[in-house]
Design a protein around this motif. Structure first.
Motif, PDB file in Angstrom:
ATOM      1  N   ALA A  51       0.825  -1.212   0.000  1.00  0.00           N
ATOM      2  CA  ALA A  51       0.000   0.000   0.000  1.00  0.00           C
ATOM      3  C   ALA A  51       0.856   1.257   0.000  1.00  0.00           C
ATOM      4  CB  ALA A  51      -0.928  -0.010   1.214  1.00  0.00           C
ATOM      5  N   ALA A  52       1.937   1.235   0.788  1.00  0.00           N
ATOM      6  CA  ALA A  52       2.830   2.400   0.823  1.00  0.00           C
ATOM      7  C   ALA A  52       3.473   2.616  -0.540  1.00  0.00           C
ATOM      8  CB  ALA A  52       3.894   2.207   1.906  1.00  0.00           C
ATOM      9  N   PHE A  53       3.925   1.533  -1.153  1.00  0.00           N
ATOM     10  CA  PHE A  53       4.510   1.633  -2.493  1.00  0.00           C
ATOM     11  C   PHE A  53       3.494   2.180  -3.489  1.00  0.00           C
ATOM     12  CE2 PHE A  53       5.073  -0.048  -6.734  1.00  0.00           C
ATOM     13  CZ  PHE A  53       6.393   0.237  -7.015  1.00  0.00           C
TER      14      PHE A  53
ATOM     15  N   GLY B  69      13.396 -10.285   8.070  1.00  0.00           N
ATOM     16  CA  GLY B  69      14.279  -9.667   9.040  1.00  0.00           C
ATOM     17  C   GLY B  69      14.991  -8.424   8.565  1.00  0.00           C
ATOM     18  N   ARG B  70      14.697  -7.959   7.368  1.00  0.00           N
ATOM     19  CA  ARG B  70      15.342  -6.743   6.878  1.00  0.00           C
ATOM     20  C   ARG B  70      14.626  -5.514   7.431  1.00  0.00           C
ATOM     21  NH1 ARG B  70      16.177  -6.614   0.690  1.00  0.00           N
ATOM     22  NH2 ARG B  70      13.922  -6.883   0.681  1.00  0.00           N
ATOM     23  N   THR B  71      15.306  -4.380   7.390  1.00  0.00           N
ATOM     24  CA  THR B  71      14.705  -3.134   7.874  1.00  0.00           C
ATOM     25  C   THR B  71      13.778  -2.544   6.820  1.00  0.00           C
ATOM     26  OG1 THR B  71      16.448  -1.700   7.004  1.00  0.00           O
ATOM     27  CG2 THR B  71      16.792  -2.630   9.209  1.00  0.00           C
ATOM     28  N   ASP B  72      12.861  -1.696   7.278  1.00  0.00           N
ATOM     29  CA  ASP B  72      11.940  -1.029   6.357  1.00  0.00           C
ATOM     30  C   ASP B  72      12.682  -0.202   5.312  1.00  0.00           C
ATOM     31  OD1 ASP B  72       9.824  -2.175   7.614  1.00  0.00           O
ATOM     32  OD2 ASP B  72       8.933  -0.314   8.372  1.00  0.00           O
ATOM     33  N   ARG B  73      13.799   0.363   5.691  1.00  0.00           N
ATOM     34  CA  ARG B  73      14.585   1.137   4.714  1.00  0.00           C
ATOM     35  C   ARG B  73      14.984   0.253   3.524  1.00  0.00           C
ATOM     36  NH1 ARG B  73      16.986   6.080   5.681  1.00  0.00           N
ATOM     37  NH2 ARG B  73      16.672   6.978   7.747  1.00  0.00           N
ATOM     38  N   LEU B  74      15.490  -0.932   3.818  1.00  0.00           N
ATOM     39  CA  LEU B  74      15.925  -1.828   2.753  1.00  0.00           C
ATOM     40  C   LEU B  74      14.740  -2.422   1.995  1.00  0.00           C
ATOM     41  CD1 LEU B  74      18.927  -3.802   4.278  1.00  0.00           C
ATOM     42  CD2 LEU B  74      18.979  -1.890   2.678  1.00  0.00           C
ATOM     43  N   ILE B  75      13.712  -2.779   2.711  1.00  0.00           N
ATOM     44  CA  ILE B  75      12.539  -3.387   2.079  1.00  0.00           C
ATOM     45  C   ILE B  75      11.931  -2.449   1.041  1.00  0.00           C
ATOM     46  CG2 ILE B  75      10.156  -4.136   2.487  1.00  0.00           C
ATOM     47  CD1 ILE B  75      11.190  -5.153   5.259  1.00  0.00           C
ATOM     48  N   MET B  76      11.713  -1.199   1.437  1.00  0.00           N
ATOM     49  CA  MET B  76      11.066  -0.259   0.522  1.00  0.00           C
ATOM     50  C   MET B  76      11.994   0.147  -0.617  1.00  0.00           C
ATOM     51  SD  MET B  76       7.963   0.002   1.435  1.00  0.00           S
ATOM     52  CE  MET B  76       7.467   1.405   0.409  1.00  0.00           C
ATOM     53  N   ARG B  77      13.271   0.323  -0.325  1.00  0.00           N
ATOM     54  CA  ARG B  77      14.205   0.664  -1.395  1.00  0.00           C
ATOM     55  C   ARG B  77      14.234  -0.440  -2.443  1.00  0.00           C
ATOM     56  NH1 ARG B  77      20.288   1.741   0.276  1.00  0.00           N
ATOM     57  NH2 ARG B  77      20.403  -0.539   0.218  1.00  0.00           N
TER      58      ARG B  77
ATOM     59  N   VAL C 221      12.501  -3.385  22.178  1.00  0.00           N
ATOM     60  CA  VAL C 221      12.415  -4.041  20.866  1.00  0.00           C
ATOM     61  C   VAL C 221      13.592  -3.668  19.981  1.00  0.00           C
ATOM     62  CG1 VAL C 221       9.895  -4.216  20.902  1.00  0.00           C
ATOM     63  CG2 VAL C 221      10.967  -2.196  19.892  1.00  0.00           C
ATOM     64  N   LEU C 222      13.924  -4.581  19.083  1.00  0.00           N
ATOM     65  CA  LEU C 222      14.843  -4.327  17.992  1.00  0.00           C
ATOM     66  C   LEU C 222      14.158  -4.903  16.759  1.00  0.00           C
ATOM     67  CD1 LEU C 222      18.657  -4.505  17.954  1.00  0.00           C
ATOM     68  CD2 LEU C 222      17.389  -5.571  16.087  1.00  0.00           C
ATOM     69  N   THR C 223      13.643  -4.014  15.919  1.00  0.00           N
ATOM     70  CA  THR C 223      12.750  -4.426  14.848  1.00  0.00           C
ATOM     71  C   THR C 223      13.038  -3.689  13.552  1.00  0.00           C
ATOM     72  OG1 THR C 223      10.411  -4.484  14.151  1.00  0.00           O
ATOM     73  CG2 THR C 223      11.050  -2.753  15.699  1.00  0.00           C
ATOM     74  N   GLY C 224      12.769  -4.338  12.444  1.00  0.00           N
ATOM     75  CA  GLY C 224      12.886  -3.676  11.152  1.00  0.00           C
ATOM     76  C   GLY C 224      11.746  -2.736  10.855  1.00  0.00           C
ATOM     77  N   ASN C 225      10.671  -2.796  11.629  1.00  0.00           N
ATOM     78  CA  ASN C 225       9.538  -1.891  11.457  1.00  0.00           C
ATOM     79  C   ASN C 225       9.881  -0.463  11.860  1.00  0.00           C
ATOM     80  OD1 ASN C 225       6.923  -3.643  10.988  1.00  0.00           O
ATOM     81  ND2 ASN C 225       8.092  -4.709  12.583  1.00  0.00           N
ATOM     82  N   ILE C 226       9.307   0.513  11.171  1.00  0.00           N
ATOM     83  CA  ILE C 226       9.408   1.879  11.666  1.00  0.00           C
ATOM     84  C   ILE C 226       8.684   1.956  13.005  1.00  0.00           C
ATOM     85  CG2 ILE C 226       9.639   2.918   9.377  1.00  0.00           C
ATOM     86  CD1 ILE C 226       6.652   3.768   9.626  1.00  0.00           C
TER      87      ILE C 226
END
Length: 230
Positions: free
Chosen positions: A26-28, A44-52, A110-115
């Motif tokens: 949806a964000a994309f 397990g990837r961060t949102d920065r990497l996922i969206m890029r 927490v340590l999470t890939g989510n914003i």
């Protein structure tokens, strides 16, 4: 402080039932003007990497991170109801988080890939947010690679809670990237095979302490305690 415990969220604390990938799609779509050709690659990837990665796969320029983060925040908020109706907290999670939060000298976050905004949505839906010290956690906007999040969490704990730099930390997560982050930062690791990765895959990544999930509170706390002072 005697121990820092940093919990992953998706497939460690909660089952999101596909809502996470819907948030990314949806964000994309809101930024690109059309749906992505395939689902987001998470694991397990961060949102920065996922969206890029989503933009690059479609041959599109990557928007500024602030624009992407705003789109992710809106998408996460819009799917709160879907998460509530389809998702769930995993077995034993309420009990183990409550027990960890009550331990004298422990900081449990927490340590999470989510914003941060979407991490709060996911945790609050299932009543987990009050059981974690979220201001000192590390989130998907804080670093591109997961090992970098450990330093972010430690700095926040030092600044906001006065936690000394020599206090041991242990990560709890379900992917090889969680294990990688622990090994790269000298942290302890409790891996849980409650996601898509098997115990064998987690062991191959370097995890020594592996459980099928977090349902056995006594056993989980015993393993976490073993990292205190390590």
């Amino acid at each position: 402080m005697e121990l820092i415990v940093l919990w992953d969220i998706d497939h460690t604390l909660i089952e999101n039932a596909g809502v996470s990938k819907e948030i990314y799609a949806a964000a994309f779509s809101s930024l690109a003007g059309h749906e992505p050709s395939g689902p987001a690659r998470t694991e397990g990837r961060t949102d920065r990497l996922i969206m890029r990665d989503m933009f690059l796969r479609e041959g599109l320029p990557v928007p500024k991170w602030s624009v992407i983060e705003d789109a992710l925040t809106r998408a996460g908020h819009d799917r709160l109801g879907d998460l509530r109706s389809r998702g769930t907290a995993l077995p034993g999670v309420h009990e183990v988080l409550k027990a960890a939060s009550a331990r004298n000298g422990w900081v449990s976050s927490v340590l999470t890939g989510n914003i941060a905004a979407n991490a709060r949505v996911k945790l609050s839906v299932f009543g987990l947010d009050s059981l974690l010290d979220l201001p000192v956690g590390a989130y998907g906007a804080d670093a591109e690679l997961r090992p970098g999040l450990v330093a972010v969490a430690r700095e926040r704990m030092r600044r906001l809670r006065g936690v000394p730099a020599d206090v041991p930390a242990v990560l709890v997560g379900d992917t090889p990237r969680d294990v990688e982050a622990a090994l790269a930062t000298g942290s302890g690791m409790l891996a849980v095979a409650s996601g898509v990765h098997s115990s064998e895959e987690l062991a191959a990544a370097g995890a020594h302490e592996i459980l099928p999930g977090l349902s056995d509170t006594r056993r989980v706390l015993g393993i976490l305690e073993s990292f205190r002072g390590a």
